[in-house]
Write a protein that holds these residues in place. Structure first.
Motif, PDB file in Angstrom:
ATOM      1  N   SER A  66       0.898  -1.117  -0.141  1.00  0.00           N
ATOM      2  CA  SER A  66       0.251   0.094  -0.094  1.00  0.00           C
ATOM      3  C   SER A  66       0.867   1.142  -0.140  1.00  0.00           C
ATOM      4  O   SER A  66       2.153   1.274   0.251  1.00  0.00           O
ATOM      5  N   LYS A  67       0.033   2.377  -0.117  1.00  0.00           N
ATOM      6  CA  LYS A  67       0.942   3.750  -0.091  1.00  0.00           C
ATOM      7  C   LYS A  67       1.538   3.809   1.411  1.00  0.00           C
ATOM      8  O   LYS A  67       2.582   4.287   1.428  1.00  0.00           O
ATOM      9  N   GLU A  68       0.580   3.611   2.226  1.00  0.00           N
ATOM     10  CA  GLU A  68       1.027   3.651   3.788  1.00  0.00           C
ATOM     11  C   GLU A  68       2.436   2.802   3.974  1.00  0.00           C
ATOM     12  O   GLU A  68       3.228   3.351   4.695  1.00  0.00           O
ATOM     13  N   ALA A  69       2.350   1.509   3.427  1.00  0.00           N
ATOM     14  CA  ALA A  69       3.395   0.726   3.778  1.00  0.00           C
ATOM     15  C   ALA A  69       4.775   1.340   2.945  1.00  0.00           C
ATOM     16  O   ALA A  69       5.990   1.244   3.461  1.00  0.00           O
ATOM     17  N   MET A  70       4.579   2.159   2.013  1.00  0.00           N
ATOM     18  CA  MET A  70       5.728   2.783   1.099  1.00  0.00           C
ATOM     19  C   MET A  70       6.133   3.764   2.068  1.00  0.00           C
ATOM     20  O   MET A  70       7.416   3.800   2.074  1.00  0.00           O
ATOM     21  N   PHE A  71       5.488   4.395   2.818  1.00  0.00           N
ATOM     22  CA  PHE A  71       5.904   5.895   3.368  1.00  0.00           C
ATOM     23  C   PHE A  71       6.581   5.321   4.608  1.00  0.00           C
ATOM     24  O   PHE A  71       7.567   5.690   4.987  1.00  0.00           O
ATOM     25  N   SER A  72       6.085   3.930   5.085  1.00  0.00           N
ATOM     26  CA  SER A  72       6.797   3.713   6.417  1.00  0.00           C
ATOM     27  C   SER A  72       8.103   2.995   6.030  1.00  0.00           C
ATOM     28  O   SER A  72       8.971   3.323   6.786  1.00  0.00           O
ATOM     29  N   ALA A  73       8.349   2.491   4.847  1.00  0.00           N
ATOM     30  CA  ALA A  73       9.455   1.859   4.645  1.00  0.00           C
ATOM     31  C   ALA A  73      10.671   3.063   4.345  1.00  0.00           C
ATOM     32  O   ALA A  73      11.744   2.913   4.703  1.00  0.00           O
ATOM     33  N   MET A  74      10.054   4.449   4.067  1.00  0.00           N
ATOM     34  CA  MET A  74      11.095   5.520   3.970  1.00  0.00           C
ATOM     35  C   MET A  74      11.543   5.805   5.320  1.00  0.00           C
ATOM     36  O   MET A  74      12.551   6.323   5.399  1.00  0.00           O
ATOM     37  N   VAL A  75      10.295   6.146   6.141  1.00  0.00           N
ATOM     38  CA  VAL A  75      10.776   6.584   7.316  1.00  0.00           C
ATOM     39  C   VAL A  75      11.206   5.863   8.727  1.00  0.00           C
ATOM     40  O   VAL A  75      11.737   6.392   9.521  1.00  0.00           O
ATOM     41  N   ASP A  76      10.858   4.593   8.788  1.00  0.00           N
ATOM     42  CA  ASP A  76      11.012   3.640   9.779  1.00  0.00           C
ATOM     43  C   ASP A  76      12.295   3.671  10.184  1.00  0.00           C
ATOM     44  O   ASP A  76      12.532   3.604  11.547  1.00  0.00           O
ATOM     45  N   PRO A  77      13.373   3.385   9.452  1.00  0.00           N
ATOM     46  CA  PRO A  77      14.512   3.088   9.687  1.00  0.00           C
ATOM     47  C   PRO A  77      15.261   4.416  10.508  1.00  0.00           C
ATOM     48  O   PRO A  77      15.870   4.131  11.279  1.00  0.00           O
ATOM     49  N   LEU A  78      14.716   5.586   9.836  1.00  0.00           N
ATOM     50  CA  LEU A  78      15.572   6.766  10.599  1.00  0.00           C
ATOM     51  C   LEU A  78      14.569   6.895  12.047  1.00  0.00           C
ATOM     52  O   LEU A  78      15.475   7.114  12.977  1.00  0.00           O
ATOM     53  N   ILE A  79      13.457   6.527  12.401  1.00  0.00           N
ATOM     54  CA  ILE A  79      12.673   6.673  13.597  1.00  0.00           C
ATOM     55  C   ILE A  79      13.224   5.734  14.479  1.00  0.00           C
ATOM     56  O   ILE A  79      13.510   5.967  15.667  1.00  0.00           O
ATOM     57  N   ASN A  80      13.781   4.465  14.004  1.00  0.00           N
ATOM     58  CA  ASN A  80      14.285   3.507  14.787  1.00  0.00           C
ATOM     59  C   ASN A  80      15.600   3.967  15.366  1.00  0.00           C
ATOM     60  O   ASN A  80      15.939   3.900  16.541  1.00  0.00           O
ATOM     61  N   ASP A  81      16.337   4.547  14.362  1.00  0.00           N
ATOM     62  CA  ASP A  81      17.600   5.112  14.773  1.00  0.00           C
ATOM     63  C   ASP A  81      17.564   6.155  15.905  1.00  0.00           C
ATOM     64  O   ASP A  81      18.336   6.395  16.854  1.00  0.00           O
ATOM     65  N   ILE A  82      16.515   7.039  15.727  1.00  0.00           N
ATOM     66  CA  ILE A  82      16.369   8.093  16.349  1.00  0.00           C
ATOM     67  C   ILE A  82      16.200   7.698  17.967  1.00  0.00           C
ATOM     68  O   ILE A  82      16.508   8.079  19.208  1.00  0.00           O
ATOM     69  N   LYS A  83      15.074   6.829  17.908  1.00  0.00           N
ATOM     70  CA  LYS A  83      14.856   6.211  19.344  1.00  0.00           C
ATOM     71  C   LYS A  83      15.840   5.290  19.852  1.00  0.00           C
ATOM     72  O   LYS A  83      15.996   5.463  21.125  1.00  0.00           O
ATOM     73  N   GLU A  84      16.738   4.666  19.200  1.00  0.00           N
ATOM     74  CA  GLU A  84      17.862   3.819  19.673  1.00  0.00           C
ATOM     75  C   GLU A  84      18.646   4.929  20.200  1.00  0.00           C
ATOM     76  O   GLU A  84      19.343   4.583  21.402  1.00  0.00           O
ATOM     77  N   TRP A  85      19.164   5.985  19.745  1.00  0.00           N
ATOM     78  CA  TRP A  85      20.069   7.056  19.985  1.00  0.00           C
ATOM     79  C   TRP A  85      19.596   7.597  21.588  1.00  0.00           C
ATOM     80  O   TRP A  85      20.313   7.911  22.334  1.00  0.00           O
ATOM     81  N   THR A  86      18.392   7.869  21.328  1.00  0.00           N
ATOM     82  CA  THR A  86      17.548   8.484  22.574  1.00  0.00           C
ATOM     83  C   THR A  86      17.781   7.719  23.605  1.00  0.00           C
ATOM     84  O   THR A  86      17.925   8.386  24.892  1.00  0.00           O
ATOM     85  N   ARG A  87      17.566   6.501  23.573  1.00  0.00           N
ATOM     86  CA  ARG A  87      17.572   5.586  24.467  1.00  0.00           C
ATOM     87  C   ARG A  87      18.868   5.419  24.914  1.00  0.00           C
ATOM     88  O   ARG A  87      19.107   5.470  26.295  1.00  0.00           O
ATOM     89  N   LYS A  88      20.012   5.250  24.345  1.00  0.00           N
ATOM     90  CA  LYS A  88      21.288   5.144  24.771  1.00  0.00           C
ATOM     91  C   LYS A  88      21.722   6.556  25.593  1.00  0.00           C
ATOM     92  O   LYS A  88      22.411   6.631  26.568  1.00  0.00           O
ATOM     93  N   HIS A  89      21.074   7.747  24.992  1.00  0.00           N
ATOM     94  CA  HIS A  89      21.550   8.965  25.528  1.00  0.00           C
ATOM     95  C   HIS A  89      20.920   9.195  26.803  1.00  0.00           C
ATOM     96  O   HIS A  89      21.826   9.559  27.723  1.00  0.00           O
ATOM     97  N   THR A  90      19.835   8.635  27.101  1.00  0.00           N
ATOM     98  CA  THR A  90      18.991   8.667  28.457  1.00  0.00           C
ATOM     99  C   THR A  90      19.653   7.953  29.219  1.00  0.00           C
ATOM    100  O   THR A  90      19.945   8.210  30.662  1.00  0.00           O
ATOM    101  N   GLU A  91      19.994   6.517  28.762  1.00  0.00           N
ATOM    102  CA  GLU A  91      20.768   5.683  29.938  1.00  0.00           C
ATOM    103  C   GLU A  91      22.094   6.203  30.358  1.00  0.00           C
ATOM    104  O   GLU A  91      22.496   6.043  31.583  1.00  0.00           O
ATOM    105  N   LYS A  92      22.613   6.990  29.396  1.00  0.00           N
ATOM    106  CA  LYS A  92      24.278   7.544  29.777  1.00  0.00           C
ATOM    107  C   LYS A  92      23.868   8.410  30.794  1.00  0.00           C
ATOM    108  O   LYS A  92      24.753   8.593  31.779  1.00  0.00           O
ATOM    109  N   LYS A  93      23.101   9.757  30.516  1.00  0.00           N
ATOM    110  CA  LYS A  93      22.950  10.631  31.536  1.00  0.00           C
ATOM    111  C   LYS A  93      22.124  10.301  32.904  1.00  0.00           C
ATOM    112  O   LYS A  93      22.902  10.616  33.724  1.00  0.00           O
ATOM    113  N   GLN A  94      21.445   9.145  32.826  1.00  0.00           N
ATOM    114  CA  GLN A  94      20.876   8.668  34.048  1.00  0.00           C
ATOM    115  C   GLN A  94      21.900   8.072  34.761  1.00  0.00           C
ATOM    116  O   GLN A  94      21.903   8.226  36.297  1.00  0.00           O
TER     117      GLN A  94
END
Length: 205
Positions: free
Chosen positions: A50-78
């Motif tokens: 679907s068109k929705e699946a196409m858009f997800s394929a474009m942005v999901d890898p970036l979103i996952n990377d942002i979330k992973e960086w944020t998780r590691k950043h938060t753990e480091k600061k804590q």
């Protein structure tokens, strides 16, 4: 997930990205993507359902990377807040690093997320990211103030305004059509502007 991993998949992804960047999700069409890729709609559906699946394929890898960086950043600061540290160590990594390490390498995908996602489940990404980050930051400030025996509290609404301004300003820079040197200059300016304020709220000065 793609159904087809042939070489044509690269061409399809390129066409998808171009169509969404030019028209946004709502105005983009399967027919338009197919024309860019040189294939029929049926051919596209062998890659994405679907068109929705196409858009997800474009942005999901970036979103996952942002979330992973944020998780590691938060753990480091804590961990820092639980131990002994100096001010320079606490502020040695900021959201400027998120921009440089994660977002700039996927700049087109970030533009899709920020400016082309209306009509998708991602259209409130910035609002949700600020909301989640605000809670984490509020906890960090609270712990730091308790550690330094500072009585004055910052209200939730006050912190929301400040944190939203900080994140929005950092992300806004990526929307400008300027080169890497200028982006770095702008990010350094934001870092120099905001970090003294965060430091003061945590009780360093």
């Amino acid at each position: 997930m793609p159904k087809d991993k042939t070489l044509s998949h690269i061409k399809v992804n390129k066409a998808i990205k171009e169509e969404f960047l030019e028209k946004g999700f709502e105005a983009a069409s399967i027919r338009g993507i197919g024309a860019r890729a040189g294939m029929t709609s049926a051919g596209l559906y062998r890659h994405y359902t679907s068109k929705e699946a196409m858009f997800s394929a474009m942005v999901d890898p970036l979103i996952n990377d942002i979330k992973e960086w944020t998780r590691k950043h938060t753990e480091k600061k804590q961990k820092m807040l639980d131990g002994d540290f100096d001010e320079e160590e606490l502020f040695d990594e900021s959201f400027v690093d998120l921009i440089n390490m994660v977002i700039l390498p996927k700049r087109d995908e970030f533009k899709l997320l920020m400016t082309c996602s209306r009509g998708t489940k991602y259209e409130n990404f910035i609002r949700d990211y600020v909301s989640d980050g605000q809670m984490i930051f509020h906890d960090a400030i609270k712990r730091m103030r308790e550690k330094r025996c500072i009585d004055k509290e910052i209200e939730e609404e006050e912190l929301h305004v400040l944190f939203s301004a900080y994140i929005t300003a950092c992300f806004e820079i990526i929307m400008y059509d300027c080169n890497g040197d200028k982006i770095e200059k702008y990010l350094n300016t934001l870092h120099d502007f905001f970090m003294p304020g965060w430091s003061k709220m945590m009780g360093f000065n």
